[in-house]
Write a protein that holds these residues in place. Structure first.
Motif, mmCIF file in Angstrom:
data_model
loop_
_atom_site.group_PDB
_atom_site.id
_atom_site.type_symbol
_atom_site.label_atom_id
_atom_site.label_comp_id
_atom_site.label_asym_id
_atom_site.label_seq_id
_atom_site.Cartn_x
_atom_site.Cartn_y
_atom_site.Cartn_z
ATOM 1 N N TYR A 269 0.932 -1.109 -0.135
ATOM 2 C CA TYR A 269 0.072 -0.035 0.010
ATOM 3 C C TYR A 269 0.847 1.212 -0.083
ATOM 4 C CZ TYR A 269 -3.924 -3.234 0.845
ATOM 5 O OH TYR A 269 -4.700 -4.224 0.857
ATOM 6 N N GLU B 126 3.034 3.327 -10.814
ATOM 7 C CA GLU B 126 3.044 2.820 -12.493
ATOM 8 C C GLU B 126 4.338 2.012 -12.649
ATOM 9 O OE1 GLU B 126 1.898 5.971 -15.249
ATOM 10 O OE2 GLU B 126 2.070 7.348 -13.503
ATOM 11 N N VAL C 259 3.564 -1.518 -12.031
ATOM 12 C CA VAL C 259 2.753 -2.175 -12.720
ATOM 13 C C VAL C 259 3.178 -2.319 -14.233
ATOM 14 C CG1 VAL C 259 0.207 -1.989 -13.792
ATOM 15 C CG2 VAL C 259 0.830 -1.538 -11.390
ATOM 16 N N LYS D 261 0.480 9.373 -14.493
ATOM 17 C CA LYS D 261 -1.263 9.269 -14.899
ATOM 18 C C LYS D 261 -1.852 8.826 -13.772
ATOM 19 C CE LYS D 261 -0.759 10.130 -19.594
ATOM 20 N NZ LYS D 261 -1.333 11.406 -20.076
ATOM 21 N N PHE D 262 -1.373 8.648 -12.444
ATOM 22 C CA PHE D 262 -2.231 8.237 -11.463
ATOM 23 C C PHE D 262 -2.418 9.515 -10.538
ATOM 24 C CE2 PHE D 262 -0.919 3.678 -10.780
ATOM 25 C CZ PHE D 262 -1.726 3.166 -11.813
ATOM 26 N N VAL D 263 -3.751 9.930 -10.244
ATOM 27 C CA VAL D 263 -4.100 11.100 -9.248
ATOM 28 C C VAL D 263 -4.131 10.458 -8.053
ATOM 29 C CG1 VAL D 263 -5.941 12.559 -9.009
ATOM 30 C CG2 VAL D 263 -5.257 12.070 -11.521
ATOM 31 N N HIS E 222 -0.835 -5.593 -5.625
ATOM 32 C CA HIS E 222 -0.415 -7.155 -5.511
ATOM 33 C C HIS E 222 0.997 -7.333 -6.114
ATOM 34 C CE1 HIS E 222 -4.169 -8.624 -4.119
ATOM 35 N NE2 HIS E 222 -4.743 -8.334 -5.291
ATOM 36 N N GLU F 92 0.222 -5.939 -9.714
ATOM 37 C CA GLU F 92 -1.053 -5.718 -10.265
ATOM 38 C C GLU F 92 -1.781 -4.852 -9.378
ATOM 39 O OE1 GLU F 92 -2.892 -10.037 -11.894
ATOM 40 O OE2 GLU F 92 -3.127 -9.179 -9.804
ATOM 41 N N LEU F 93 -2.615 -3.730 -10.248
ATOM 42 C CA LEU F 93 -3.433 -2.744 -9.122
ATOM 43 C C LEU F 93 -4.501 -3.046 -8.871
ATOM 44 C CD1 LEU F 93 -2.862 0.613 -8.684
ATOM 45 C CD2 LEU F 93 -4.396 0.798 -10.357
ATOM 46 N N PHE F 94 -4.994 -3.221 -7.400
ATOM 47 C CA PHE F 94 -6.247 -3.526 -7.188
ATOM 48 C C PHE F 94 -6.969 -2.433 -6.267
ATOM 49 C CE2 PHE F 94 -5.786 -4.000 -2.372
ATOM 50 C CZ PHE F 94 -4.264 -4.333 -2.460
ATOM 51 N N LEU F 95 -6.032 -1.219 -6.058
ATOM 52 C CA LEU F 95 -7.089 -0.144 -5.271
ATOM 53 C C LEU F 95 -6.170 1.376 -5.603
ATOM 54 C CD1 LEU F 95 -9.146 0.692 -3.189
ATOM 55 C CD2 LEU F 95 -7.240 0.497 -1.647
ATOM 56 N N LEU F 96 -6.976 2.292 -6.055
ATOM 57 C CA LEU F 96 -6.549 3.694 -6.072
ATOM 58 C C LEU F 96 -7.566 4.361 -5.653
ATOM 59 C CD1 LEU F 96 -4.403 5.589 -9.068
ATOM 60 C CD2 LEU F 96 -6.244 6.516 -7.511
ATOM 61 N N LYS G 45 -12.521 10.677 -0.224
ATOM 62 C CA LYS G 45 -14.010 10.950 -0.559
ATOM 63 C C LYS G 45 -14.608 9.814 -0.859
ATOM 64 C CE LYS G 45 -15.968 12.336 -4.475
ATOM 65 N NZ LYS G 45 -16.438 13.024 -5.593
ATOM 66 N N TRP G 46 -14.152 8.662 -1.594
ATOM 67 C CA TRP G 46 -14.919 7.407 -1.705
ATOM 68 C C TRP G 46 -14.721 6.314 -0.332
ATOM 69 C CZ3 TRP G 46 -17.071 8.111 -5.965
ATOM 70 C CH2 TRP G 46 -16.736 8.927 -6.897
ATOM 71 N N LEU G 47 -13.508 6.849 0.482
ATOM 72 C CA LEU G 47 -13.502 5.959 1.866
ATOM 73 C C LEU G 47 -14.502 6.111 2.985
ATOM 74 C CD1 LEU G 47 -9.876 5.190 1.523
ATOM 75 C CD2 LEU G 47 -11.619 3.528 1.383
#
Lengths: 165, 165
Positions: B4, B120, B123, B130-132, B142, B154-158, B162-164
């Motif tokens: 993380y 990035e 991955v 390109k990741f905000v 992972h 592998e990306l499983f969360l970004l 506000k979404w949490l």
């Protein structure tokens, strides 16, 4: 403009339906998808339009998103079915923006691995199948105002239901 | 194994401190970071270890993560400071896994654009920025059991707060 790629919820097992296209969401699938949709609504998310794969599990997911108030427009879009072609809907989107049919936020409801692959193509220009997108999970992208979306978008969200509900 | 990458919370304005390294979290920063941390805890997340940038705003963020119970171990790691080198901590992690100091879950607390760039690189092998990643937001990856992490994860969360919360 924001683009959301939303995977359908948990659906009936493949073995139980001769026609894969007709598999519906399970009760658990409907419940979790509905909880995700309500959380997104409460956080202020709205879509100008939802385009959905014509498969039953995707259409049911799109209907749940609409029913909680995330959008008042849902349309079927054939090339969102499995193995659909990214260029079909990217070209459609270009026209839809020119005609002001979609202004600030579009949601596509579809399938894996297509959605993850499309997101990678929008961000990096090609896919390496490195995005893990769970059922009823979603991806959020900022897409540019220019016509060329591919390899020009930014990723601001990729999440599974467990982080939302 | 899960990795993380967590960005520090909202900190005091740059103008208010002559030494950027000493800027602390604001009250709002502490409040939002604490809410994010509690949500992650409630969803079952735990870290074997938290490594943090030595800057005050990162150390305070790491302390909040520890205080809510996400981990009982926090260590400062100099190369997580701005413009740090990915290879320094990737090489450290390789040894830490061999010695069983880190087994299933590691958190790094640091800064943008480094965290997004590192994700990035993990991955796709390179970064296109390109990741905000918002303040107190996090990325989940992972990472493979093999020694080579770069372009293998592998990306499983970004997600942003506000979404949490």
């Amino acid at each position: 403009m924001e683009l959301y790629l939303i995977r359908h919820g948990i659906a009936a097992e493949r073995e139980t339906y001769t026609n894969d296209e007709e598999r519906p969401l399970t009760n658990k699938g409907r419940y979790k998808t509905s909880k995700v949709a309500k959380q997104l609504y409460q956080r202020g998310l709205r879509f100008d339009l939802i385009l959905t794969s014509p498969l039953v599990r995707a259409k049911e997911t799109a209907a749940i998103l609409k029913d909680v108030g995330l959008s008042n427009r849902v349309e079927e879009f054939p090339s969102l079915a499995p193995d659909g072609d990214i260029y079909t809907w990217v070209n459609w989107l270009e026209l839809a923006r020119e005609n002001n049919r979609v202004e600030s936020s579009l949601a596509l409801v579809g399938h894996q691995p297509d959605l993850g692959n499309w997101a990678e193509i929008l961000v990096w220009g090609k896919s390496r199948e490195k995005f893990v997108l769970k059922k009823a999970g979603l991806i959020g992208l900022h897409i540019p105002e220019t016509k060329t979306l591919l390899s020009q978008s930014e990723l601001f969200l990729l999440t599974a239901p467990k982080w939302l509900i």
